[in-house]
Design a protein around this motif. Sequence first.
Motif, PDB file in Angstrom:
ATOM      1  N   SER A 150       0.827  -1.205   0.000  1.00 16.34           N
ATOM      2  CA  SER A 150       0.000   0.000   0.000  1.00 16.34           C
ATOM      3  C   SER A 150       0.862   1.256   0.000  1.00 16.34           C
ATOM      4  CB  SER A 150      -0.955   0.000   1.191  1.00 16.34           C
ATOM      5  OG  SER A 150      -0.376   0.615   2.298  1.00 16.34           O
ATOM      6  N   LEU A 151       1.971   1.207   0.730  1.00 12.45           N
ATOM      7  CA  LEU A 151       2.849   2.374   0.781  1.00 12.45           C
ATOM      8  C   LEU A 151       3.553   2.604  -0.559  1.00 12.45           C
ATOM      9  CD1 LEU A 151       4.313   1.856   4.346  1.00 12.45           C
ATOM     10  CD2 LEU A 151       2.951   3.809   3.639  1.00 12.45           C
ATOM     11  N   ILE A 152       3.942   1.496  -1.218  1.00 13.22           N
ATOM     12  CA  ILE A 152       4.584   1.626  -2.529  1.00 13.22           C
ATOM     13  C   ILE A 152       3.586   2.214  -3.535  1.00 13.22           C
ATOM     14  CG2 ILE A 152       5.507   0.343  -4.519  1.00 13.22           C
ATOM     15  CD1 ILE A 152       6.812  -1.582  -2.457  1.00 13.22           C
ATOM     16  N   ILE A 153       2.366   1.662  -3.529  1.00 13.41           N
ATOM     17  CA  ILE A 153       1.335   2.167  -4.440  1.00 13.41           C
ATOM     18  C   ILE A 153       1.015   3.623  -4.107  1.00 13.41           C
ATOM     19  CG2 ILE A 153      -1.087   1.938  -5.136  1.00 13.41           C
ATOM     20  CD1 ILE A 153      -0.712  -1.125  -4.668  1.00 13.41           C
ATOM     21  N   SER A 154       0.885   3.925  -2.812  1.00  5.03           N
ATOM     22  CA  SER A 154       0.595   5.299  -2.390  1.00  5.03           C
ATOM     23  C   SER A 154       1.705   6.248  -2.839  1.00  5.03           C
ATOM     24  CB  SER A 154       0.458   5.381  -0.870  1.00  5.03           C
ATOM     25  OG  SER A 154      -0.688   4.697  -0.441  1.00  5.03           O
ATOM     26  N   TYR A 155       2.940   5.801  -2.684  1.00  9.09           N
ATOM     27  CA  TYR A 155       4.075   6.643  -3.055  1.00  9.09           C
ATOM     28  C   TYR A 155       4.061   6.919  -4.559  1.00  9.09           C
ATOM     29  CZ  TYR A 155       8.900   7.983  -4.041  1.00  9.09           C
ATOM     30  OH  TYR A 155      10.016   8.641  -4.488  1.00  9.09           O
ATOM     31  N   TYR A 156       3.853   5.851  -5.346  1.00 10.50           N
ATOM     32  CA  TYR A 156       3.857   6.015  -6.798  1.00 10.50           C
ATOM     33  C   TYR A 156       2.671   6.864  -7.255  1.00 10.50           C
ATOM     34  CZ  TYR A 156       4.313   5.009 -11.725  1.00 10.50           C
ATOM     35  OH  TYR A 156       4.470   5.146 -13.079  1.00 10.50           O
ATOM     36  N   ALA A 157       1.502   6.588  -6.676  1.00  9.90           N
ATOM     37  CA  ALA A 157       0.305   7.353  -7.034  1.00  9.90           C
ATOM     38  C   ALA A 157       0.467   8.819  -6.643  1.00  9.90           C
ATOM     39  CB  ALA A 157      -0.917   6.768  -6.329  1.00  9.90           C
ATOM     40  N   HIS A 158       1.113   9.035  -5.507  1.00  8.01           N
ATOM     41  CA  HIS A 158       1.342  10.401  -5.031  1.00  8.01           C
ATOM     42  C   HIS A 158       2.222  11.166  -6.019  1.00  8.01           C
ATOM     43  CE1 HIS A 158       1.983  13.663  -2.276  1.00  8.01           C
ATOM     44  NE2 HIS A 158       3.283  13.542  -2.441  1.00  8.01           N
ATOM     45  N   ARG A 159       3.253  10.490  -6.518  1.00  7.76           N
ATOM     46  CA  ARG A 159       4.120  11.137  -7.509  1.00  7.76           C
ATOM     47  C   ARG A 159       3.375  11.384  -8.813  1.00  7.76           C
ATOM     48  NH1 ARG A 159      10.012   8.972  -8.170  1.00  7.76           N
ATOM     49  NH2 ARG A 159       9.778  10.537  -9.802  1.00  7.76           N
ATOM     50  N   LEU A 160       2.580  10.381  -9.224  1.00  9.31           N
ATOM     51  CA  LEU A 160       1.787  10.521 -10.449  1.00  9.31           C
ATOM     52  C   LEU A 160       0.834  11.699 -10.362  1.00  9.31           C
ATOM     53  CD1 LEU A 160       0.315   7.152 -11.808  1.00  9.31           C
ATOM     54  CD2 LEU A 160       1.638   8.856 -13.059  1.00  9.31           C
ATOM     55  N   SER A 161       0.174  11.835  -9.192  1.00 14.72           N
ATOM     56  CA  SER A 161      -0.861  12.860  -9.063  1.00 14.72           C
ATOM     57  C   SER A 161      -0.283  14.270  -9.153  1.00 14.72           C
ATOM     58  CB  SER A 161      -1.609  12.701  -7.740  1.00 14.72           C
ATOM     59  OG  SER A 161      -0.803  13.144  -6.677  1.00 14.72           O
ATOM     60  N   HIS A 162       1.032  14.403  -8.977  1.00 16.93           N
ATOM     61  CA  HIS A 162       1.649  15.722  -9.078  1.00 16.93           C
ATOM     62  C   HIS A 162       2.206  16.017 -10.471  1.00 16.93           C
ATOM     63  CE1 HIS A 162       1.105  15.660  -4.807  1.00 16.93           C
ATOM     64  NE2 HIS A 162       1.413  16.933  -4.757  1.00 16.93           N
ATOM     65  N   ARG A 163       2.000  15.067 -11.378  1.00 15.78           N
ATOM     66  CA  ARG A 163       2.425  15.342 -12.755  1.00 15.78           C
ATOM     67  C   ARG A 163       1.505  16.396 -13.364  1.00 15.78           C
ATOM     68  NH1 ARG A 163       3.414   9.913 -16.249  1.00 15.78           N
ATOM     69  NH2 ARG A 163       5.128   9.031 -15.053  1.00 15.78           N
ATOM     70  N   PRO A 164       2.052  17.260 -14.212  1.00 17.03           N
ATOM     71  CA  PRO A 164       1.188  18.285 -14.808  1.00 17.03           C
ATOM     72  C   PRO A 164       0.193  17.685 -15.800  1.00 17.03           C
ATOM     73  CG  PRO A 164       3.393  18.340 -15.760  1.00 17.03           C
ATOM     74  CD  PRO A 164       3.445  17.359 -14.642  1.00 17.03           C
ATOM     75  N   GLN A 165      -0.920  18.412 -15.993  1.00 18.72           N
ATOM     76  CA  GLN A 165      -1.889  17.950 -16.984  1.00 18.72           C
ATOM     77  C   GLN A 165      -1.362  18.243 -18.384  1.00 18.72           C
ATOM     78  OE1 GLN A 165      -4.514  20.477 -14.797  1.00 18.72           O
ATOM     79  NE2 GLN A 165      -5.171  21.511 -16.638  1.00 18.72           N
ATOM     80  N   ASN A 166      -1.830  17.488 -19.372  1.00 20.52           N
ATOM     81  CA  ASN A 166      -1.409  17.743 -20.751  1.00 20.52           C
ATOM     82  C   ASN A 166      -2.631  17.652 -21.664  1.00 20.52           C
ATOM     83  OD1 ASN A 166      -1.925  14.976 -21.274  1.00 20.52           O
ATOM     84  ND2 ASN A 166       0.116  14.455 -20.509  1.00 20.52           N
ATOM     85  N   LEU A 167      -2.408  17.668 -22.960  1.00 27.13           N
ATOM     86  CA  LEU A 167      -3.547  17.697 -23.882  1.00 27.13           C
ATOM     87  C   LEU A 167      -4.360  16.407 -23.868  1.00 27.13           C
ATOM     88  CD1 LEU A 167      -2.003  19.596 -26.922  1.00 27.13           C
ATOM     89  CD2 LEU A 167      -3.603  20.462 -25.220  1.00 27.13           C
ATOM     90  N   ARG A 168      -3.721  15.290 -23.514  1.00 28.74           N
ATOM     91  CA  ARG A 168      -4.481  14.037 -23.437  1.00 28.74           C
ATOM     92  C   ARG A 168      -5.058  13.808 -22.050  1.00 28.74           C
ATOM     93  NH1 ARG A 168      -2.698   8.559 -25.127  1.00 28.74           N
ATOM     94  NH2 ARG A 168      -4.826   8.208 -24.449  1.00 28.74           N
TER      95      ARG A 168
END
Length: 304
Positions: free
Chosen positions: A57-75
């Motif tokens: 859960s911590l690994i998934i949370s960590y990865y998801a947390h990093r993903l969620s801070h990625r900027p939005q793009n055209l897709r």
Amino acid sequence: MEHHHHHHHHGEISGGKLLFSVVLNLVITVAQFIGGIFSGSLALLSDALHNFSDVMSLIISYYAHRLSHRPQNLRQTFGFKRAEILAALFNASVLIAVSVYLIVEAFNRLIEPQPVASTWVMVLAALGIVVNGLSAWLLHRDADRNINIRSAYLHLMGDLMTSFAVLAGGALIYLYGWYWIDPILSLLISVYLIRSSFSIVRASTGMLMQFAPSDVSVDAVMETVERFPSIESIHHIHLWQLDDESVFLEARLNFHDDLKLSEVSEIVHDLGHALEEIGIAHTTFQCETGKTGREAVSASCHHH
């Protein structure tokens, strides 16, 4: 006419804390798993399984947390904000499955009690208390602000309680030879886990299904709109939550009079601010005049 109102609120949460918790929990999992097999303790194995689900859960949370801070793009126009909600849902579901398995095992053990090496159990449970306590303490401030961190924090708190229970169980076996206490503890741990996971499954599913958020009601939106005399009605209301922080509103506004675009723009701007006070950060309105809405003013206005 469209109106966009954006208000950005970043709950900055340290990914470093999550990563540190992952390493700590990985160590304890391996130790408890080996200890559980050597000592024959189901409670210790269930604690190890908890800890392993924690690591996941911590690994998934960590990865998801990093993903969620990625900027939005055209897709990905919303960015990856939903990654954390998916992670929370997945973690909680896995925990429920693991707990059901442990309940079955515990019942088997109650029918045929097995001897347990209590010294192993006590030493490893004490180690679990230290590691889980430290990890939970690291994350507790962020747990209120974020469902993903909250799911990780709940795992850790569950583990902390579990380790205390296992330590007490080990002591009772050591003092009185009560081997039946081991599967009983395993049962209690599993029931607790199912209860805490279920609330996360419900909350994250609600967000993914785009249900209206529990703390912002459509009635409150209607009441806010009624304070504006120039607006006749609001309809086609869509209210949803993107993640823990962002509430979106999309609706059509029917105006009494055929106003100038600049006047409509000003009213909509004020309405956006009024709605922000009840917790809606992003609004998009289509503005119309006349009952049918056919004579809709079609122009676009952006406000940041």
